[in-house]
Enzyme design. Structure first.
Site, PDB file in Angstrom:
ATOM      1  N   SER A 128      52.467  51.836  24.387  1.00  0.00           N
ATOM      2  CA  SER A 128      53.181  51.800  23.010  1.00  0.00           C
ATOM      3  C   SER A 128      54.267  52.935  23.090  1.00  0.00           C
ATOM      4  CB  SER A 128      52.196  51.940  22.063  1.00  0.00           C
ATOM      5  OG  SER A 128      53.007  52.400  21.035  1.00  0.00           O
ATOM      6  N   TYR A 152      44.902  56.671  17.414  1.00  0.00           N
ATOM      7  CA  TYR A 152      45.389  55.526  18.363  1.00  0.00           C
ATOM      8  C   TYR A 152      46.441  55.988  19.222  1.00  0.00           C
ATOM      9  CZ  TYR A 152      48.289  51.554  19.492  1.00  0.00           C
ATOM     10  OH  TYR A 152      48.773  50.539  20.327  1.00  0.00           O
ATOM     11  N   LYS A 156      46.055  55.850  23.720  1.00  0.00           N
ATOM     12  CA  LYS A 156      47.327  55.659  24.788  1.00  0.00           C
ATOM     13  C   LYS A 156      47.761  56.527  25.684  1.00  0.00           C
ATOM     14  CE  LYS A 156      47.406  51.457  23.312  1.00  0.00           C
ATOM     15  NZ  LYS A 156      47.082  50.097  24.126  1.00  0.00           N
TER      16      LYS A 156
HETATM   17  P1  NAD Z   1      45.377  41.917  19.229  1.00  0.00           P
HETATM   18  O1  NAD Z   1      44.568  42.549  18.525  1.00  0.00           O
HETATM   19  O2  NAD Z   1      46.032  40.646  18.743  1.00  0.00           O
HETATM   20  O3  NAD Z   1      44.904  41.470  20.644  1.00  0.00           O
HETATM   21  C1  NAD Z   1      43.998  42.380  21.299  1.00  0.00           C
HETATM   22  C2  NAD Z   1      42.844  41.546  21.738  1.00  0.00           C
HETATM   23  O4  NAD Z   1      41.913  42.442  22.531  1.00  0.00           O
HETATM   24  C3  NAD Z   1      42.236  40.446  21.057  1.00  0.00           C
HETATM   25  O5  NAD Z   1      41.971  39.160  21.205  1.00  0.00           O
HETATM   26  C4  NAD Z   1      40.863  41.304  20.892  1.00  0.00           C
HETATM   27  O6  NAD Z   1      39.798  40.174  20.456  1.00  0.00           O
HETATM   28  C5  NAD Z   1      40.560  41.766  22.054  1.00  0.00           C
HETATM   29  N1  NAD Z   1      39.568  42.935  22.129  1.00  0.00           N
HETATM   30  C6  NAD Z   1      39.478  43.959  21.365  1.00  0.00           C
HETATM   31  N2  NAD Z   1      38.376  44.751  21.756  1.00  0.00           N
HETATM   32  C7  NAD Z   1      37.906  44.267  22.763  1.00  0.00           C
HETATM   33  C8  NAD Z   1      36.732  44.397  23.606  1.00  0.00           C
HETATM   34  N3  NAD Z   1      36.149  45.516  23.527  1.00  0.00           N
HETATM   35  N4  NAD Z   1      36.375  43.735  24.720  1.00  0.00           N
HETATM   36  C9  NAD Z   1      37.415  42.578  24.906  1.00  0.00           C
HETATM   37  N5  NAD Z   1      38.394  41.944  24.099  1.00  0.00           N
HETATM   38  C10 NAD Z   1      38.533  43.094  23.060  1.00  0.00           C
HETATM   39  O7  NAD Z   1      46.414  42.909  19.830  1.00  0.00           O
HETATM   40  P2  NAD Z   1      48.036  42.815  20.389  1.00  0.00           P
HETATM   41  O8  NAD Z   1      49.204  43.077  19.474  1.00  0.00           O
HETATM   42  O9  NAD Z   1      48.100  41.557  21.047  1.00  0.00           O
HETATM   43  O10 NAD Z   1      48.161  44.329  21.197  1.00  0.00           O
HETATM   44  C11 NAD Z   1      47.756  44.159  22.866  1.00  0.00           C
HETATM   45  C12 NAD Z   1      47.672  45.379  23.305  1.00  0.00           C
HETATM   46  O11 NAD Z   1      49.158  45.826  23.115  1.00  0.00           O
HETATM   47  C13 NAD Z   1      46.864  46.375  22.662  1.00  0.00           C
HETATM   48  O12 NAD Z   1      46.420  47.467  23.712  1.00  0.00           O
HETATM   49  C14 NAD Z   1      48.064  47.069  21.671  1.00  0.00           C
HETATM   50  O13 NAD Z   1      47.454  48.493  21.747  1.00  0.00           O
HETATM   51  C15 NAD Z   1      49.100  47.260  22.596  1.00  0.00           C
HETATM   52  N6  NAD Z   1      50.180  47.292  21.773  1.00  0.00           N
HETATM   53  C16 NAD Z   1      50.472  46.543  20.533  1.00  0.00           C
HETATM   54  C17 NAD Z   1      51.559  46.643  19.804  1.00  0.00           C
HETATM   55  C18 NAD Z   1      51.606  45.641  18.609  1.00  0.00           C
HETATM   56  O14 NAD Z   1      52.527  45.881  17.582  1.00  0.00           O
HETATM   57  N7  NAD Z   1      51.258  44.458  18.667  1.00  0.00           N
HETATM   58  C19 NAD Z   1      52.655  47.682  19.896  1.00  0.00           C
HETATM   59  C20 NAD Z   1      52.406  48.401  21.056  1.00  0.00           C
HETATM   60  C21 NAD Z   1      51.110  48.264  21.948  1.00  0.00           C
HETATM   61  C1  UD1 Z   2      53.469  50.972  13.764  1.00  0.00           C
HETATM   62  C2  UD1 Z   2      52.646  52.061  14.225  1.00  0.00           C
HETATM   63  C3  UD1 Z   2      52.815  52.339  15.722  1.00  0.00           C
HETATM   64  C4  UD1 Z   2      52.566  50.887  16.462  1.00  0.00           C
HETATM   65  C5  UD1 Z   2      53.385  50.040  15.653  1.00  0.00           C
HETATM   66  C6  UD1 Z   2      52.974  48.630  16.495  1.00  0.00           C
HETATM   67  C7  UD1 Z   2      52.088  53.641  12.091  1.00  0.00           C
HETATM   68  C8  UD1 Z   2      52.785  55.022  11.704  1.00  0.00           C
HETATM   69  N1  UD1 Z   2      52.737  53.290  13.506  1.00  0.00           N
HETATM   70  O1  UD1 Z   2      54.718  51.293  13.937  1.00  0.00           O
HETATM   71  O2  UD1 Z   2      51.860  53.431  16.271  1.00  0.00           O
HETATM   72  O3  UD1 Z   2      52.437  51.267  17.771  1.00  0.00           O
HETATM   73  O4  UD1 Z   2      52.893  49.847  14.321  1.00  0.00           O
HETATM   74  O5  UD1 Z   2      51.988  48.016  16.163  1.00  0.00           O
HETATM   75  O6  UD1 Z   2      51.459  52.928  11.795  1.00  0.00           O
HETATM   76  N2  UD1 Z   2      57.289  49.103   6.471  1.00  0.00           N
HETATM   77  C9  UD1 Z   2      57.516  49.088   5.330  1.00  0.00           C
HETATM   78  N3  UD1 Z   2      56.409  48.221   4.541  1.00  0.00           N
HETATM   79  C10 UD1 Z   2      55.395  47.813   5.018  1.00  0.00           C
HETATM   80  C11 UD1 Z   2      55.243  48.089   6.467  1.00  0.00           C
HETATM   81  C12 UD1 Z   2      56.285  48.764   7.151  1.00  0.00           C
HETATM   82  O7  UD1 Z   2      58.538  49.594   4.824  1.00  0.00           O
HETATM   83  O8  UD1 Z   2      54.497  47.150   4.207  1.00  0.00           O
HETATM   84  C13 UD1 Z   2      58.371  49.986   7.415  1.00  0.00           C
HETATM   85  C14 UD1 Z   2      57.641  51.252   8.127  1.00  0.00           C
HETATM   86  O9  UD1 Z   2      57.779  52.114   7.247  1.00  0.00           O
HETATM   87  C15 UD1 Z   2      58.829  51.187   9.380  1.00  0.00           C
HETATM   88  C16 UD1 Z   2      58.964  50.075   9.593  1.00  0.00           C
HETATM   89  O10 UD1 Z   2      58.646  49.080   8.389  1.00  0.00           O
HETATM   90  O11 UD1 Z   2      59.772  51.816   8.901  1.00  0.00           O
HETATM   91  C17 UD1 Z   2      58.113  48.916  10.829  1.00  0.00           C
HETATM   92  O12 UD1 Z   2      56.694  49.231  10.313  1.00  0.00           O
HETATM   93  P1  UD1 Z   2      55.455  48.786  11.203  1.00  0.00           P
HETATM   94  O13 UD1 Z   2      55.847  47.278  11.605  1.00  0.00           O
HETATM   95  O14 UD1 Z   2      54.180  49.253  10.757  1.00  0.00           O
HETATM   96  O15 UD1 Z   2      55.661  49.689  12.670  1.00  0.00           O
HETATM   97  P2  UD1 Z   2      56.001  51.105  13.110  1.00  0.00           P
HETATM   98  O16 UD1 Z   2      55.518  51.818  11.963  1.00  0.00           O
HETATM   99  O17 UD1 Z   2      56.955  51.375  13.723  1.00  0.00           O
END
Ligand code: NAD
Ligand code: UD1
Length: 339
Positions: A128, A152, A156
């Protein structure tokens, strides 16, 4: 199309994993989803099969269970792992850090041990942009300093370090570390999308829930940032573009020892711009209130995606209008999410 290799997809029923499964199946890979459904539903697997017309092998298991991982790798002949499984909510990680270290760090360690035991030597890991902490320079390049500002993010960073050490010690191991910016959007079919089990924290699902009438108002966390409209700026990337980036990373991994790349668009949008774009896409008014800043938020964050362009020959294609339109289609078709 001839069947390519079988891929083990941990967390394949989740938001990013499910969209990536579609791209894998459409490209001829065999897909084995390994998920414990702690943040997803088996219905998503059925929908992946409906969209692609192909079957998914499903193994319900926990990534902290080495025997189940080894069994799945061997039984289904997987030679590559895409590792999405884990916990991802920053605020939750502050409340229960041990769960995050256990599932994210221990889970990944267990996966590496299982891969080592079964001679599986290619891994793609979901990292991330959070590993950059507060940006010192923008856009963020991959060689920006790394730091963590919450549990978190620390998980990572620890995992990234562990992967670099493991790769250095195992010449045949090939690892891709993909640093996602802000994934949003949904599959254009409207069948799968982000399906948070609890109350969402991220902007796009909240905006979508306000548009569909599930909540009254969007709180804008901070309107006094040093940005043109005072609200925070982020690099939102369509989840299908992100999924396609994984396919390119897999292909490049076949002929390289490893890589670390940003997956972002390089373009930042403010909170107000996202709300306006969603209002246009949905044809609905989206009420908002200006609220104090959210602790831990940065003002501006966006990627320099040029390494991905050069190395992966990949570039995000979908703009903010498409991100909003696709999110809206999924939200309307599934107002209460999947279950
Ligand atoms: P998500 O929660 O939708 O998907 C994660 C999946 O992992 C789920 O299906 C959950 O059931 C499964 N899971 C959780 N714990 C488990 C375990 N112990 N054993 C087996 N399965 C398990 O999340 P996502 O948004 O798809 O994110 C996927 C990856 O990307 C994560 O590692 C997350 O940290 C990373 N990531 C996500 C974002 C984002 O904004 N969505 C941003 C940056 C990085
Ligand atoms: C958040 C996480 C980041 C994670 C990412 C994707 C925090 C501090 N950071 O990032 O670690 O990798 O999500 O899952 O939580 N916002 C509003 N109102 C809301 C929600 C968000 O104004 O109800 C604003 C936030 O202040 C930000 C933007 O929208 O400026 C995006 O927010 P968000 O979607 O939560 O992502 P990040 O903060 O970038």
């Amino acid at each position: 199309m001839t069947l390519k290799k079988n891929v083990l997809v941990t967390g394949g029923a989740g938001y990013i994993g499910s969209h990536t499964c579609i791209e894998l199946l459409n490209s001829g890979y065999g897909v084995v989803v390994f998920d414990n459904f702690s943040n997803s539903y088996p219905e998503t697997i059925r929908r992946i099969e409906k969209i692609t017309g192909k079957s998914v092998i499903l193994f319900r298991g926990d990534i902290r269970d080495q025997k189940s991982l080894e069994y799945s790798l061997e039984r289904f002949g997987c030679s590559i792992v895409l590792h999405f499984a884990g916990l991802k909510a920053v605020s939750d990680s502050i409340l229960r850090p041990l769960e995050y270290y256990d599932i994210n760090v221990m889970g990944t360690l267990t996966l590496l041990r299982a891969m080592q035991a079964k001679g599986v030597e290619a891994l793609v890991f979901s990292s991330s942009a959070t590993v950059y902490g507060e940006p010192c320079t923008l856009p963020l390049t991959e060689d920006h300093s790394l730091t963590a500002i919450n549990p978190y993010g620390r998980t990572k960073l620890i995992i990234e370090d562990m992967l670099r050490d493991f790769q250095a010690s195992s010449p045949l191991m090939r690892i891709a570390i993909l640093r996602y910016f802000n994934p949003v959007g949904a599959h254009e079919s409207g069948l799968i999308g982000e399906n948070p089990l609890g109350v969402p924290n991220n902007l796009m699902p909240i905006v979508a829930q306000v548009a569909v009438g599930l909540r009254e108002v969007v709180n804008i966390w901070g309107s006094d940032y040093p940005t043109p409209d005072g609200t925070g700026i982020r690099d939102y990337i369509h989840v299908v573009d992100l999924a396609q980036g994984h396919l390119r990373a897999l292909e490049v991994l076949e002929r390289s020892e490893g890589l670390t790349v940003n997956l972002g668009t390089g373009v930042g949008y403010s909170v107000l711009e996202v709300i306006k774009a969603f209002s246009v896409a949905s044809g609905r008014a989206i009420p908002y209130v200006l609220a104090p800043r959210r602790p831990g938020d940065v003002a501006v964050c966006f990627a320099d995606p040029s390494r991905a362009t050069t190395l992966l020959k990949w570039k995000a294609q979908r703009d903010l209008a498409a991100m909003c339109a696709d999110t809206w289609r999924f939200q309307q078709a599934n107002p209460k999410g999947l279950s």
